[in-house]
Design an enzyme around this catalytic site. Sequence first.
Site, PDB file in Angstrom:
ATOM      1  N   ARG A   1       0.823  -1.218   0.000  1.00 19.67           N
ATOM      2  CA  ARG A   1       0.000   0.000   0.000  1.00 19.67           C
ATOM      3  C   ARG A   1       0.855   1.265   0.000  1.00 19.67           C
ATOM      4  O   ARG A   1       0.527   2.257   0.634  1.00 19.67           O
ATOM      5  CB  ARG A   1      -0.980  -0.005   1.173  1.00 19.67           C
ATOM      6  CG  ARG A   1      -1.942  -1.167   1.177  1.00 19.67           C
ATOM      7  CD  ARG A   1      -2.820  -1.192  -0.081  1.00 19.67           C
ATOM      8  NE  ARG A   1      -3.674  -2.376  -0.091  1.00 19.67           N
ATOM      9  CZ  ARG A   1      -3.379  -3.498  -0.735  1.00 19.67           C
ATOM     10  NH1 ARG A   1      -2.241  -3.610  -1.422  1.00 19.67           N
ATOM     11  NH2 ARG A   1      -4.202  -4.524  -0.715  1.00 19.67           N
TER      12      ARG A   1
ATOM     13  N   GLU B   1      -5.505   2.380   5.850  1.00 21.47           N
ATOM     14  CA  GLU B   1      -5.237   2.323   4.414  1.00 21.47           C
ATOM     15  C   GLU B   1      -5.896   3.518   3.737  1.00 21.47           C
ATOM     16  O   GLU B   1      -5.343   4.115   2.818  1.00 21.47           O
ATOM     17  CB  GLU B   1      -5.778   1.018   3.847  1.00 21.47           C
ATOM     18  CG  GLU B   1      -5.646   0.875   2.351  1.00 21.47           C
ATOM     19  CD  GLU B   1      -6.147  -0.475   1.864  1.00 21.47           C
ATOM     20  OE1 GLU B   1      -6.722  -0.498   0.765  1.00 21.47           O
ATOM     21  OE2 GLU B   1      -5.973  -1.479   2.567  1.00 21.47           O
TER      22      GLU B   1
ATOM     23  N   SER C   1     -11.841  -0.805   2.053  1.00 26.96           N
ATOM     24  CA  SER C   1     -11.095  -1.356   3.182  1.00 26.96           C
ATOM     25  C   SER C   1     -10.407  -0.224   3.937  1.00 26.96           C
ATOM     26  O   SER C   1      -9.617   0.528   3.370  1.00 26.96           O
ATOM     27  CB  SER C   1     -10.061  -2.356   2.668  1.00 26.96           C
ATOM     28  OG  SER C   1      -9.355  -2.941   3.731  1.00 26.96           O
TER      29      SER C   1
END
Length: 301
Positions: free
Chosen positions: A172, A292, A222
Site C-alpha cells: 500500500r 489504508e 477497506s
Amino acid sequence: MNYKLLKEAHPNLNIKFNHALSDYSYTKTGGEADVIAFPKSKDEVKQIIDWAKEFDAPLTILGNLSNLIVKDGGIRGIVMILTDMNAISVDGHYIYAESGAGIIEVSREAYRHSLTGLEFACGIPGSVGGAVFMNAGAYEGEITDINVKIEAINREGQFLTYTNEDAEFAYRHSIFQENDNIILGVSFELQPGDQEAIKGKMDHLTELRESKQPLEYPSCGSVFKRPVGYYTGKLIQDAGLQGHRIGGAEISRKHAGFIINVGGATATDYVEMIEYIQETIWNLNSVRLETEVRIIGREAE
C-alpha cells in the site's frame, strides 16, 4: 484569494467554485473545496499547476475519491480531480490508461483483448492514478506485480517518467506518497492469455467480492492495512464491534473491515469510528491498526 482569476486565465477549464466534495466521494461525505478543477489533458494539468505556483495557491490532487475521507471542513485552495482524463488504449500486450480511468475499466479492456495480469483489479473501485499511488491490490495481486511505466508531473510543472523500480512499490505504498508528484498516465505490460480463463477468474473474484463486501452502502472500502500476523476484519469481528454505530457511520455486519454510511454520516463520524476501532483493538490485542484510507482536509469550524 480570487480563484475566479484561474477561470479568466484559462476559460476552457472545467471549474466549480465552493462545491461540496461529498458529491464525488464514495462515502458521500466531505466539506467544500474553494475550487474544483477537472482537467481533460496533461496540458490542462500543467496550466493549473503553473497558475497555483504563480499565485502560491494550495493544490490538492484527487482521483475518484474511493479510498479517501475528506473532513467536514473541506479543502482550501484548488482541488484537481482527474476523472475526466480517462482514455484507455491497447497496443499489443501493453495497455495505456490515463490516471483518471477506472482500474476496473482497464481490467475489462484487458479481458476484451485477451490479456492477463489485471484480473485482481476487476473489483477495485479506484482510478488508475489512485491504484498506482496506493499500490492497490486484492486477492493476492498488486499493481507492483505488473511491469508499469508511469508518466507524471511535478509541482514545478516538469514532466517525468518512472519505471516499476523507480516507483518503489511496497505494501500500500509508492514513491508518489512521498514526492508529491502527480500521476498522469500508466502503461501496463500484460501477457497474452485465454479469454475464457480470464473471464472465469474475473467472474469468480466478482462473486467473492459481492458476497463478502457491503457494496449496497456508501463506504471508503477497506479502512485499515493488514497488520503483520493478523487479519484486520477478524480482529474487529472478534472484538464484537460489528454493527457499532457513530452517527450515520456503522461497522459493517457483512465485512468488519468496512465502515458504511447507513444514512446521514459525516466525515467526523467516520474519523471518530476509525479512532474508536483503533483504540479498542489496541486495548484488546496490543495491535496498532494503520489506516489504508487517506484522511485529508480541515476540521469543521
